[in-house]
Design an enzyme around this catalytic site. Structure first.
Site, PDB file in Angstrom:
ATOM      1  N   ASP A  38       0.859  -1.188   0.000  1.00 46.35           N
ATOM      2  CA  ASP A  38       0.000   0.000   0.000  1.00 46.35           C
ATOM      3  C   ASP A  38       0.892   1.234   0.000  1.00 46.35           C
ATOM      4  OD1 ASP A  38      -2.326   1.631   0.327  1.00 46.35           O
ATOM      5  OD2 ASP A  38      -1.904   1.771   2.463  1.00 46.35           O
ATOM      6  N   SER A  39       0.268   2.386  -0.231  1.00 46.73           N
ATOM      7  CA  SER A  39       1.002   3.646  -0.198  1.00 46.73           C
ATOM      8  C   SER A  39       1.416   4.016   1.228  1.00 46.73           C
ATOM      9  CB  SER A  39       0.117   4.755  -0.766  1.00 46.73           C
ATOM     10  OG  SER A  39      -1.121   4.778  -0.073  1.00 46.73           O
ATOM     11  N   TYR A  99      -0.723   8.702  -2.159  1.00 48.99           N
ATOM     12  CA  TYR A  99      -0.649   8.487  -3.601  1.00 48.99           C
ATOM     13  C   TYR A  99      -1.907   9.052  -4.290  1.00 48.99           C
ATOM     14  CZ  TYR A  99       3.214   5.008  -3.525  1.00 48.99           C
ATOM     15  OH  TYR A  99       4.415   4.360  -3.409  1.00 48.99           O
ATOM     16  N   CYS A 104      -3.759  -1.156  -2.060  1.00 50.04           N
ATOM     17  CA  CYS A 104      -4.037   0.268  -2.265  1.00 50.04           C
ATOM     18  C   CYS A 104      -4.950   0.434  -3.478  1.00 50.04           C
ATOM     19  CB  CYS A 104      -2.718   0.989  -2.508  1.00 50.04           C
ATOM     20  SG  CYS A 104      -2.894   2.724  -2.896  1.00 50.04           S
ATOM     21  N   ASN A 105      -6.100   1.033  -3.265  1.00 55.88           N
ATOM     22  CA  ASN A 105      -7.048   1.237  -4.366  1.00 55.88           C
ATOM     23  C   ASN A 105      -6.451   2.125  -5.453  1.00 55.88           C
ATOM     24  OD1 ASN A 105     -10.097   0.354  -3.424  1.00 55.88           O
ATOM     25  ND2 ASN A 105      -8.725   0.764  -1.733  1.00 55.88           N
ATOM     26  N   GLU A 130      -6.530   9.529   9.351  1.00 60.80           N
ATOM     27  CA  GLU A 130      -5.183   9.528   9.925  1.00 60.80           C
ATOM     28  C   GLU A 130      -5.131  10.375  11.194  1.00 60.80           C
ATOM     29  OE1 GLU A 130      -1.829   9.377   7.463  1.00 60.80           O
ATOM     30  OE2 GLU A 130      -2.735   7.643   6.480  1.00 60.80           O
ATOM     31  N   CYS A 153     -11.252   2.735  -0.815  1.00 61.03           N
ATOM     32  CA  CYS A 153      -9.987   3.294  -0.324  1.00 61.03           C
ATOM     33  C   CYS A 153      -9.641   2.558   0.965  1.00 61.03           C
ATOM     34  CB  CYS A 153     -10.144   4.791  -0.062  1.00 61.03           C
ATOM     35  SG  CYS A 153      -8.723   5.544   0.765  1.00 61.03           S
ATOM     36  N   THR A 154      -8.339   2.293   1.142  1.00 61.86           N
ATOM     37  CA  THR A 154      -7.881   1.541   2.323  1.00 61.86           C
ATOM     38  C   THR A 154      -8.374   2.123   3.643  1.00 61.86           C
ATOM     39  OG1 THR A 154      -5.911   2.912   2.132  1.00 61.86           O
ATOM     40  CG2 THR A 154      -5.740   0.630   1.369  1.00 61.86           C
ATOM     41  N   HIS A 155      -8.523   3.446   3.679  1.00 58.77           N
ATOM     42  CA  HIS A 155      -8.831   4.103   4.948  1.00 58.77           C
ATOM     43  C   HIS A 155     -10.311   4.040   5.338  1.00 58.77           C
ATOM     44  CE1 HIS A 155      -4.827   5.558   4.334  1.00 58.77           C
ATOM     45  NE2 HIS A 155      -4.868   6.383   5.366  1.00 58.77           N
TER      46      HIS A 155
HETATM   47  N1  DGL Z   1      -4.071   3.742  -0.008  1.00 58.66           N
HETATM   48  C1  DGL Z   1      -4.790   4.772  -0.712  1.00 58.66           C
HETATM   49  C2  DGL Z   1      -6.020   4.141  -1.388  1.00 58.66           C
HETATM   50  O1  DGL Z   1      -6.489   3.077  -1.016  1.00 58.66           O
HETATM   51  C3  DGL Z   1      -5.218   5.899   0.217  1.00 58.66           C
HETATM   52  C4  DGL Z   1      -4.066   6.725   0.734  1.00 58.66           C
HETATM   53  C5  DGL Z   1      -3.324   7.453  -0.363  1.00 58.66           C
HETATM   54  O2  DGL Z   1      -3.874   8.395  -0.967  1.00 58.66           O
HETATM   55  O3  DGL Z   1      -2.182   7.089  -0.625  1.00 58.66           O
HETATM   56  O4  DGL Z   1      -6.526   4.691  -2.325  1.00 58.66           O
END
Ligand code: DGL
Length: 270
Positions: A14-15, A46, A77-78, A157, A189-191
């Site tokens: 993931d990012s 990202y 990471c999406n 976060e 999105c992961t979050h």
């Molecule tokens: N991991 C990213 C996603 O799932 C979210 C955080 C980022 O913007 O890097 O899209």
């Protein structure tokens, strides 16, 4: 079954720390599997970066994990799955690749809540149209309503999971997709899985919330079974965490995503 092969780790990346929601789901669904997690914490986020930059970063991460002989790659990471999946697949060679967008798309069309599907994600994910394309490939009649929610990542976060500011932000972002009468909402999105209780309040009881972390773990289990590559070791399996930076509060945020203590975190020296 190739026991040695089966005991190789699954590479999840993931990012940043967000992909730990996928690790958490994998640990619950596949407790015997060894995992190597890579979070590019030095370069996160990202979701607001260009496609070219994300492609370049993704390639570096994939090479790192392949050097560690992973038996499967999971793009947690999406944003990377949306714009850099080809890079991952090309570099991976024979190593199978799963990603959260495929998992989310499948779960959304398999849901019993009709074909009006809402998708929320980072601006890069939504602008890529990747979810809509993958959903339409599975069900050409589906109607997809997408909405970028750039403020959600920083709010999560910050730990504002049940904060009036987050609630108001969610109401504002979701108004247009709710007006379309959606039956399900993909948390792209992961979050976002961390916002599930708040989003449940905002969208009401009838809309199905699709958490791609859980579906990804299901897909991984099915894939490993089919390939005869499931781990045969003893629980608890090992998880190694590699990050490109260890920022202040990393431990706290990471443990919130993982739902347990993180243990040792290794900083990558490329
Ligand atoms: N991991 C990213 C996603 O799932 C979210 C955080 C980022 O913007 O890097 O899209």
């Amino acid at each position: 079954m190739d026991a040695q092969g089966g005991d190789r780790p699954i590479g999840v990346f993931d990012s940043g720390v967000g992909g730990l929601t996928v690790v958490r789901a994998l640990m619950e669904r596949l407790p015997l599997e060894n995992i190597i997690y890579f979070g590019d914490t030095a370069r996160v986020p990202y979701g607001v970066k260009s496609v070219a930059t994300i492609g370049q970063f993704t390639g570096q991460i994939v090479d790192f994990l392949l050097r560690r002989e992973v038996k499967m790659l999971i793009v947690a990471c999406n944003t990377m799955a949306a714009v850099a999946l080809k890079t991952v697949v090309q570099r991976a060679g024979n190593v199978p690749v799963l990603d959260v967008i495929e998992a989310g798309a499948r779960a959304s069309v398999a849901g019993a809540n009709g074909t009006r599907i809402g998708v929320i994600g980072t601006p890069t994910t939504i602008n890529s149209n990747a979810y809509a394309r993958r959903i339409h490939a599975l069900d050409p009649d589906a109607r997809v309503y997408s909405q970028a929610c750039p403020l959600f990542v920083p709010l999560v976060e910050e730990g504002w999971l049940d904060h009036p500011v987050t609630r108001l932000t969610a109401q504002e972002y979701l108004r247009p997709v709710l007006a379309e009468g959606i039956g399900s909402l993909v948390l792209g999105c992961t979050h976002y899985p961390l916002l599930k209780p708040l989003l449940r309040d905002v969208v009401g009881e009838k809309i199905q919330l699709i958490d791609s972390a859980e579906t990804t773990a299901e897909l991984a289990a099915a894939h490993l079974r089919e390939m005869g590559q499931a781990a045969a070791g003893q629980a608890p399996a090992a998880c190694r965490y590699f990050v490109t930076d260890v920022p202040l509060r990393f431990q706290t945020i990471g443990e919130r995503f993982l739902g347990r203590s993180l243990g040792e975190i290794e900083r990558v020296d490329w």
